[in-house]
Every structure is written in structure tokens, then in C-alpha cells.
Design an enzyme around this catalytic site. Structure first.
Site, short mmCIF file in Angstrom:
data_model
loop_
_atom_site.label_atom_id
_atom_site.label_comp_id
_atom_site.label_asym_id
_atom_site.label_seq_id
_atom_site.Cartn_x
_atom_site.Cartn_y
_atom_site.Cartn_z
N LEU A 147 33.72 32.49 39.16
CA LEU A 147 34.08 32.43 37.75
C LEU A 147 32.91 32.98 36.97
CD1 LEU A 147 35.67 28.85 37.34
CD2 LEU A 147 36.88 31.04 37.41
N ASP A 148 33.19 33.68 35.86
CA ASP A 148 32.11 34.16 35.01
C ASP A 148 31.27 32.99 34.51
OD1 ASP A 148 33.08 36.71 35.31
OD2 ASP A 148 34.14 36.74 33.39
N LYS A 149 30.04 33.27 34.18
CA LYS A 149 29.11 32.23 33.75
C LYS A 149 29.67 31.40 32.59
CE LYS A 149 24.40 31.55 31.99
NZ LYS A 149 23.11 32.21 31.64
N THR A 151 32.81 31.11 31.68
CA THR A 151 34.17 30.62 31.94
C THR A 151 34.08 29.29 32.67
OG1 THR A 151 35.03 32.88 32.10
CG2 THR A 151 36.38 31.12 33.03
N ARG A 249 39.54 39.00 30.15
CA ARG A 249 38.80 39.29 28.92
C ARG A 249 39.07 40.71 28.42
NH1 ARG A 249 32.82 37.65 30.71
NH2 ARG A 249 32.36 38.32 28.56
#
Length: 400
Positions: A147-149, A151, A249
Site C-alpha cells: 500500500l502507498d505510504k 494509503t 489515484r
């Protein structure tokens, strides 16, 4: 006498590894391979991507074929380099995020702002906390997706090598289902649909940013508007049908509705005024994946504090989020969804009544429509009949 050619090993880049550096792939999947050996393979041409000579700094893409020599036994058995010792606070952080645990898997509700893996100037990350989640397991747990930082939400961890291979295959063949919640700027014209826009790495960004491009990889996202706050914002459910870097995104920004707090893709227009947090409002709400021991894992991750506060500030009802995209497609909604729909209907009636009360005054008469007084009957001269028309006759009385 010439030296025998080394045995070759191969792999296909999975969706969850799309966009990472080649040396990072080795840290994930070939632990213990020294960087010096990896660099030597690259210089000698023994390390290839889709049949072409590769460099350790190359960014890899989903579906690429990676070929490398089989490392010597002593190298393959070499333990991975240890990170810094974990503190009590680290252990508390790791165990506090756990929302599911069994013999093969752990699911965390990852906090926003916590990176999944380490990088430049990133000391604290989920990968560095995995020793705290070993418990009585035979080996150190392993990440199987990212997961993105910024998110938050459900993040799956494998507790055994067998489980790691099984879960990685599920993500690769897209049998795993991920559902996200997001707050977006504005409201899409179509309430539910599919975004089908190819994505590629944006030139000049070092592979750290994506954009829509005709030569990019196929990328699809399903979305549904759960509720709207006028025309200023909407709460949406997102389901990625492919697994590209930053896919959700980029897709939302591309249709003109960036995720609230995503300045990277939405610029200044990604922030709402008032009490709405400037943090990213993207959350991995639900994860469904088959279990290697049979059955399935199906977990829901609660939204973080800033997301919950924003939903409340905008007047959104959490029950409405229980009506998922898949639930709608299957037919009759579950009881929770019926309850949510009924509550939403009551909410609309209450809003209409509030508007009706505001439209009344002390001397006004009851209204038929919100804010509009009931029209008075017009009194005037009777209208003349057109020539040639008969005078209407009264109806005969019914016999009693």
C-alpha cells in the site's frame, strides 16, 4: 577447458511488484543475494529482462520475464541482513495494527503515513516491524503486496513461504479482491461505472509518478458513488481490476475528481476548505482472498481518525458504505444494506421537511411543495364557450 555455463533461474514480474527497482525485487524474492553478485550478473549480461540486458537500477513492469543465474548454495542460504532492534513501541505499533491472524496469514490495518517498505530516509516501515509479528511461526512473516505510504487499510502478511507463494499467485491472477473507500473532489456525472485508461511511468519522474498514456499498460478501475456532499465532494467505493502503481489515484485525477489530500496527482485542487483534513483520504476497506488451507479470508479495516472525522463533517452515513459494488451486481442487498437505504431515504425526507419549515411564516398557509405556498384558486369571469360547443349538462343524481 571452458567453464560450464551456470544454471538459469527465471520469474515473471507480478502486478504487486510493478514499478519497483530490480534490486528491490531481489530483496523481496531472493533474500540473501549479495548486491555485489547481482551487479556482476548485470555487467556480464547474465541478468536479463524480456531477453535484454538489465541493470540493478532498472524499474520493472508487470509481466516482464526476468532471467538470472541460480545463486551458489552458500549464497542462497545466507541470512538476510538484520535491521535495527525493535523497541517496545515498535512491537506495540505492529501488534496494535493486527486485525486478523491465523496459522498462514496476518492482516494489518496499516496506518496512514507508515511506509510498507524501507527506502531513502525511511527508517520506520511495515517490513521492518515484521519480526514483532513472528509469534510462534517457523519463519519471519513476509509482505505479499503493498500500500502507498499515505494509503491506510488492509495489508496482507504471509506467515510461511508456502502461504507467501499462494497469496502472490492470487494477486497475480487477480482472484484476490480489494475494495477501497475514498473521498474525492466534486461528483462524477455517472454514479457507477468503470474507468479504462492505460497507465505508464511519467518521463522525468524517475518512475515515481504515473500518467495516462496510450502506450501504457491496460488499467481498469470500477467505482461507485456512495454519497455526495452537494457538488463539492463525494464518498466513493473503488475496486481496482488491475494492479498498477498509483492506479486509483491517477484514474480519479484523470476524470477530474482527484482524491482529497492527494496533492501529487491533484495539485492544489485536491484539498477541501474548512475542517477537512489535508491528509490522503484513500483507505483499503476490504480484502477478500482464498486461504491456502481452504476457505477464504474476508476482512474489513476501520477507517483512520482523519477519514472518519471528514465523513462525519460532510454528513455521510457509514451504513451506506455497506452496500458494495459486488452486492449491487448480485441482486437483493443484505439486511445492513436495506437498513442503510431506508435510513438514507428518511434522511432525505427530513431534509425536505426542514426546507418546508424554513419556507413557512407565521401567517403562511400549508404548502404542497417545499418552500412554495399552496396556489390560491383564481376567481374571475367564466370563460366563454367556443361557437358550436354544447353547454355541459349536469350529471343525473344516483338513485338511493
Amino acid at each position: 577447458m571452458s567453464e560450464p555455463k551456470p544454471k538459469l533461474d527465471g520469474a515473471t514480474v507480478a502486478e504487486e511488484d510493478d514499478g519497483i527497482r530490480l534490486d528491490r525485487w531481489f530483496k523481496r524474492h531472493r533474500e540473501g543475494t549479495p548486491h555485489a553478485l547481482l551487479a556482476r550478473w548485470a555487467r556480464s549480461g547474465q541478468l536479463t529482462l524480456d531477453g535484454r540486458k538489465a541493470d540493478v537500477s532498472d524499474r520493472i513492469s508487470t509481466g516482464q520475464k526476468l532471467v538470472m543465474p541460480t545463486p551458489p548454495v552458500e549464497t542462497a542460504a545466507r541470512p538476510a541482513r538484520k535491521g535495527r532492534p525493535l523497541t517496545d513501541a515498535d512491537i506495540e505499533l505492529a501488534t496494535g495494527m493486527m486485525i486478523h491472524r491465523d496459522a498462514s496469514a496476518i492482516v494489518l490495518n496499516k496506518l496512514p503515513g507508515l511506509a510498507t517498505q524501507g527506502g531513502t530516509k525511511t527508517e520506520q516501515h511495515v517490513d521492518g516491524l515484521l519480526d514483532a509479528l513472528k509469534f510462534d511461526g517457523p519463519t519471519r512473516p513476509k509482505l505479499v503486496h503493498r500500500l502507498d505510504k499515505d494509503t491506510s487499510g488492509a495489508l496482507l502478511i504471509a506467515r510461511t513461504p508456502r502461504a507467501a507463494a499462494y497469496f502472490a499467485k492470487s494477486f497475480s491472477n487477480r482472484s484476490a479482491k480489494k475494495t477501497y473507500w475514498a473521498l474525492i473532489v466534486g461528483v462524477p456525472d455517472i454514479q457507477q461505472g468503470e474507468i479504462d485508461l492505460p497507465l505508464a511511468k511519467q518521463p522525468g519522474s524517475g518512475g515515481e509518478k504515473m500518467h495516462v498514456h496510450d502506450s501504457g499498460l491496460a488499467s481498469k478501475t470500477r467505482y461507485r458513488v456512495i454519497e455526495r456532499a452537494g457538488n463539492s465532494a463525494a464518498w466513493v467505493e473503488l475496486q481496482p481490476l488491475t494492479g498498477r502503481t498509483h492506479q486509483l489515484r491517477v484514474h480519479m485525477a484523470a476524470i477530474g475528481h482527484p482524491i482529497v489530500g492527494d496533492g501529487k496527482y491533484g495539485g492544489k485542487g485536491a484539498f477541501l476548505t474548512g475542517s477537512i483534513s489535508r491528509k490522503m483520504h484513500l483507505h483499503s476497506r476490504r480484502l477478500r482472498i482464498d486461504h491456502p488451507d481452504g476457505g477464504a479470508i474476508d476482512v474489513h479495516a476501520e477507517v483512520p481518525e482523519h477519514f472518519a472525522a471528514s465523513l462525519d463533517a460532510l454528513g455521510f452515513d457509514l451504513l451506506l458504505g455497506e452496500i458494495g459494488i459486488d452486492d449491487i451486481a448480485k441482486g437483493p442487498p443484505p439486511k445492513a444494506a436495506e437498513k442503510a437505504a431506508a435510513k438514507a431515504h428518511s434522511k432525505q425526507i427530513r431534509k425536505a421537511r426542514r426546507g418546508e419549515r424554513r419556507g413557512r411564516t407565521a401567517t403562511s398557509k400549508p404548502t404542497d411543495h417545499v418552500g412554495k405556498p399552496k396556489p390560491k384558486a383564481k376567481i374571475g369571469k367564466p370563460t366563454a364557450r367556443k361557437p358550436g360547443t354544447k353547454k355541459p349538462q349536469p350529471r343525473p343524481a344516483r338513485p338511493r
